[in-house]
Design a protein around this motif. Structure first.
Motif, PDB file in Angstrom:
ATOM      1  N   THR A 277       5.002   3.952   2.612  1.00 23.57           N
ATOM      2  CA  THR A 277       4.671   2.438   2.073  1.00 23.57           C
ATOM      3  C   THR A 277       4.377   1.549   3.022  1.00 23.57           C
ATOM      4  OG1 THR A 277       5.924   2.969   0.237  1.00 23.57           O
ATOM      5  CG2 THR A 277       5.681   0.722   0.546  1.00 23.57           C
ATOM      6  N   ALA A 278       3.328   0.934   2.952  1.00 22.46           N
ATOM      7  CA  ALA A 278       2.907  -0.107   3.932  1.00 22.46           C
ATOM      8  C   ALA A 278       3.002  -1.526   3.399  1.00 22.46           C
ATOM      9  CB  ALA A 278       1.673   0.199   4.457  1.00 22.46           C
ATOM     10  N   THR A 279       3.582  -2.616   3.977  1.00 23.12           N
ATOM     11  CA  THR A 279       3.613  -3.980   3.580  1.00 23.12           C
ATOM     12  C   THR A 279       2.553  -4.676   4.642  1.00 23.12           C
ATOM     13  OG1 THR A 279       5.720  -3.881   2.511  1.00 23.12           O
ATOM     14  CG2 THR A 279       4.724  -5.898   2.962  1.00 23.12           C
ATOM     15  N   VAL A 280       1.457  -5.262   4.125  1.00 17.35           N
ATOM     16  CA  VAL A 280       0.580  -5.824   5.286  1.00 17.35           C
ATOM     17  C   VAL A 280       0.467  -7.500   4.969  1.00 17.35           C
ATOM     18  CG1 VAL A 280      -0.750  -3.775   5.232  1.00 17.35           C
ATOM     19  CG2 VAL A 280      -1.287  -5.561   3.521  1.00 17.35           C
ATOM     20  N   LYS A 281       0.457  -8.075   5.846  1.00  8.96           N
ATOM     21  CA  LYS A 281       0.206  -9.488   5.878  1.00  8.96           C
ATOM     22  C   LYS A 281      -1.024  -9.962   6.647  1.00  8.96           C
ATOM     23  CE  LYS A 281       5.013 -10.630   4.945  1.00  8.96           C
ATOM     24  NZ  LYS A 281       6.322 -11.271   5.472  1.00  8.96           N
ATOM     25  N   GLY A 282      -1.772 -10.720   6.465  1.00  9.92           N
ATOM     26  CA  GLY A 282      -2.893 -10.822   7.278  1.00  9.92           C
ATOM     27  C   GLY A 282      -3.635 -12.442   6.910  1.00  9.92           C
ATOM     28  N   ILE A 283      -4.584 -12.799   7.742  1.00  6.80           N
ATOM     29  CA  ILE A 283      -5.249 -14.235   7.557  1.00  6.80           C
ATOM     30  C   ILE A 283      -6.645 -13.988   7.671  1.00  6.80           C
ATOM     31  CG2 ILE A 283      -5.287 -16.531   8.889  1.00  6.80           C
ATOM     32  CD1 ILE A 283      -2.433 -16.345   9.764  1.00  6.80           C
ATOM     33  N   VAL A 284      -7.482 -14.339   6.757  1.00  2.35           N
ATOM     34  CA  VAL A 284      -8.828 -14.304   6.719  1.00  2.35           C
ATOM     35  C   VAL A 284      -9.267 -15.735   6.960  1.00  2.35           C
ATOM     36  CG1 VAL A 284     -10.665 -13.787   5.328  1.00  2.35           C
ATOM     37  CG2 VAL A 284      -8.600 -12.440   5.215  1.00  2.35           C
TER      38      VAL A 284
ATOM     39  N   VAL B 100       0.859  -1.258   0.108  1.00  2.42           N
ATOM     40  CA  VAL B 100      -0.078   0.085  -0.071  1.00  2.42           C
ATOM     41  C   VAL B 100       0.754   1.300   0.053  1.00  2.42           C
ATOM     42  CG1 VAL B 100      -1.845   1.196   1.335  1.00  2.42           C
ATOM     43  CG2 VAL B 100      -1.652  -1.405   1.460  1.00  2.42           C
ATOM     44  N   ARG B 101       0.712   2.475  -0.832  1.00  5.16           N
ATOM     45  CA  ARG B 101       1.122   3.449  -0.869  1.00  5.16           C
ATOM     46  C   ARG B 101       0.336   4.725  -0.469  1.00  5.16           C
ATOM     47  NH1 ARG B 101       2.237   7.888  -3.954  1.00  5.16           N
ATOM     48  NH2 ARG B 101       4.383   8.818  -3.573  1.00  5.16           N
TER      49      ARG B 101
ATOM     50  N   LEU C  63      -1.817   1.209  14.023  1.00  3.61           N
ATOM     51  CA  LEU C  63      -2.564   1.282  12.717  1.00  3.61           C
ATOM     52  C   LEU C  63      -3.068  -0.201  12.227  1.00  3.61           C
ATOM     53  CD1 LEU C  63      -0.062   3.506  10.771  1.00  3.61           C
ATOM     54  CD2 LEU C  63      -2.521   3.998  11.452  1.00  3.61           C
ATOM     55  N   ALA C  64      -2.346  -1.361  12.857  1.00  3.47           N
ATOM     56  CA  ALA C  64      -2.888  -2.744  12.123  1.00  3.47           C
ATOM     57  C   ALA C  64      -4.200  -2.771  12.759  1.00  3.47           C
ATOM     58  CB  ALA C  64      -1.856  -3.676  12.554  1.00  3.47           C
ATOM     59  N   ALA C  65      -4.314  -2.417  14.268  1.00  2.00           N
ATOM     60  CA  ALA C  65      -5.593  -2.656  14.855  1.00  2.00           C
ATOM     61  C   ALA C  65      -6.806  -1.890  14.282  1.00  2.00           C
ATOM     62  CB  ALA C  65      -5.290  -2.148  16.462  1.00  2.00           C
ATOM     63  N   ILE C  66      -6.410  -0.638  13.660  1.00  2.00           N
ATOM     64  CA  ILE C  66      -7.489   0.236  13.114  1.00  2.00           C
ATOM     65  C   ILE C  66      -8.024  -0.367  12.010  1.00  2.00           C
ATOM     66  CG2 ILE C  66      -7.760   2.545  12.373  1.00  2.00           C
ATOM     67  CD1 ILE C  66      -5.807   3.578  14.422  1.00  2.00           C
TER      68      ILE C  66
ATOM     69  N   LEU D 215       5.800  -0.495   8.030  1.00  2.00           N
ATOM     70  CA  LEU D 215       5.790   0.901   7.587  1.00  2.00           C
ATOM     71  C   LEU D 215       7.133   1.441   7.189  1.00  2.00           C
ATOM     72  CD1 LEU D 215       3.535   2.921   9.746  1.00  2.00           C
ATOM     73  CD2 LEU D 215       2.903   2.196   7.337  1.00  2.00           C
ATOM     74  N   VAL D 216       7.396   2.000   6.108  1.00  2.32           N
ATOM     75  CA  VAL D 216       8.480   2.752   5.647  1.00  2.32           C
ATOM     76  C   VAL D 216       7.962   4.102   5.435  1.00  2.32           C
ATOM     77  CG1 VAL D 216      10.350   2.946   3.876  1.00  2.32           C
ATOM     78  CG2 VAL D 216       9.479   0.692   4.708  1.00  2.32           C
ATOM     79  N   ILE D 217       8.606   5.051   6.122  1.00  2.00           N
ATOM     80  CA  ILE D 217       8.331   6.380   5.868  1.00  2.00           C
ATOM     81  C   ILE D 217       9.447   7.378   5.404  1.00  2.00           C
ATOM     82  CG2 ILE D 217       7.265   8.476   6.977  1.00  2.00           C
ATOM     83  CD1 ILE D 217       5.659   6.496   9.121  1.00  2.00           C
ATOM     84  N   LYS D 218       9.722   7.668   4.258  1.00  2.00           N
ATOM     85  CA  LYS D 218      10.931   8.312   3.760  1.00  2.00           C
ATOM     86  C   LYS D 218      11.017   9.628   4.118  1.00  2.00           C
ATOM     87  CE  LYS D 218      11.301   5.221  -0.128  1.00  2.00           C
ATOM     88  NZ  LYS D 218      11.508   5.086  -1.624  1.00  2.00           N
ATOM     89  N   LYS D 219       9.938  10.418   4.579  1.00  2.00           N
ATOM     90  CA  LYS D 219       9.968  11.732   4.824  1.00  2.00           C
ATOM     91  C   LYS D 219       9.350  12.238   5.962  1.00  2.00           C
ATOM     92  CE  LYS D 219       9.941  13.252  -0.006  1.00  2.00           C
ATOM     93  NZ  LYS D 219       9.231  13.947  -1.093  1.00  2.00           N
ATOM     94  N   ALA D 220      10.038  12.902   7.066  1.00  2.00           N
ATOM     95  CA  ALA D 220       9.240  12.995   8.384  1.00  2.00           C
ATOM     96  C   ALA D 220       9.811  14.459   8.704  1.00  2.00           C
ATOM     97  CB  ALA D 220       9.666  11.887   9.168  1.00  2.00           C
ATOM     98  N   TYR D 221       8.845  15.394   9.148  1.00  2.00           N
ATOM     99  CA  TYR D 221       8.768  16.642   9.673  1.00  2.00           C
ATOM    100  C   TYR D 221       8.213  16.587  11.063  1.00  2.00           C
ATOM    101  CZ  TYR D 221       8.322  21.656  10.264  1.00  2.00           C
ATOM    102  OH  TYR D 221       8.360  22.866  10.814  1.00  2.00           O
ATOM    103  N   MET D 222       8.815  17.077  12.040  1.00  3.24           N
ATOM    104  CA  MET D 222       7.916  17.123  13.282  1.00  3.24           C
ATOM    105  C   MET D 222       8.236  18.474  13.880  1.00  3.24           C
ATOM    106  SD  MET D 222       8.858  13.252  14.637  1.00  3.24           S
ATOM    107  CE  MET D 222       8.961  12.153  13.839  1.00  3.24           C
TER     108      MET D 222
END
Length: 249
Positions: free
Chosen positions: A154-161, A118-119, A226-229, A181-188
């Motif tokens: 970018t999010a890589t997800v794995k799951g069981i249904v 997911v992007r 995020l996975a729980a949401i 998660l891979v987050i390339k840019k971060a400003y805080m």
């Protein structure tokens, strides 16, 4: 005569069945796939992308409110070690932008967890901020506001249904979901920390120079929450939509 009546009965039952099948209304938020389509993975990716605007606005008939913003209770971050280490707690977190996802890939395999990529172009985070300890030789105890811009996610997800039956109809359930998660840019940035300009400037200098390091400390909790949401949102859909609705045959 009996054979003739039996034939009529079978024909009537078949007509009723066909009519019932035709009368099934496919919700507008569902884009059906063909179950034995050799390009099923590509179709499922398109089906999930089709859902995106409906998730953002909410779907009343399945009791799903608008998913934006994603809300998280808290994140606790130990940034530096030691008895006076700098620690941050973020509370009442609102995360915007996650519903602007784009499914890049879905992979289904027999007897194995599904995978997806997911992007998300950009997410923003707003939260109440509290800190303790020493930062850049300054006491950093304080409360204020926190804001972050997170880009090129970018999010890589794995799951069981699994599946189950309710009132003779088959439904799916997302039993497990893992998000990386891979987050390339971060400003805080923080603001209004005890209305102390020195603490605000020192904290923002630290965050500007060490944003990725702070993000890595945040990442395990962020992934889990995020996975729980995501899992809750998916199961809200799956609970209300029979499995056959997702497929045209």
């Amino acid at each position: 005569m009996i054979d003739y009546l039996q034939t009529i009965f079978v024909v009537v039952i078949a007509m009723v069945y066909v009519q019932a099948e035709k009368s099934k209304v496919i919700p507008p938020y569902i884009k059906q796939c063909i179950r034995n389509d050799p390009k099923l993975n590509e179709c499922l990716a398109a089906e999930i992308n089709h859902l995106r605007p409906y998730l953002k606005e909410g779907i009343d008939e399945i009791e799903l409110p608008p998913v934006e913003p994603f809300r998280m209770d808290s994140l606790s971050l130990a940034i530096t070690g030691g008895s006076n280490g700098y620690k941050i707690t973020l509370r009442d977190i609102d995360l915007f932008g996650a519903s602007n996802f784009s499914i890049q890939k879905v992979l289904l395999r027999p007897n194995a967890p599904f995978e997806g990529k997911v992007r998300i172009p950009k997410m923003t985070m707003d939260a109440k901020y509290a800190s303790t300890g020493v930062l850049l030789v300054l006491p950093a105890n304080g409360n204020g506001s926190f804001h972050a811009d997170l880009g090129d996610v970018t999010a890589t997800v794995k799951g069981i249904v699994s599946s189950y039956y309710k009132d003779t109809e088959k439904y799916y359930n997302l039993d497990f979901l893992e998000v990386d998660l891979v987050i390339k840019k971060a400003y805080m940035v923080v603001s209004k920390v005890n209305n102390n300009r020195i603490i605000v400037e020192a904290t923002n200098l630290f965050l500007r120079e060490n944003g990725q390091e702070v993000l890595q400390v945040m990442m395990p909790q962020l992934r889990s929450k995020l996975a729980a949401i995501f899992k809750t949102i998916v199961n809200q859909l799956l609970t209300h939509v029979p499995a056959d609705t997702f497929f045209s045959n």
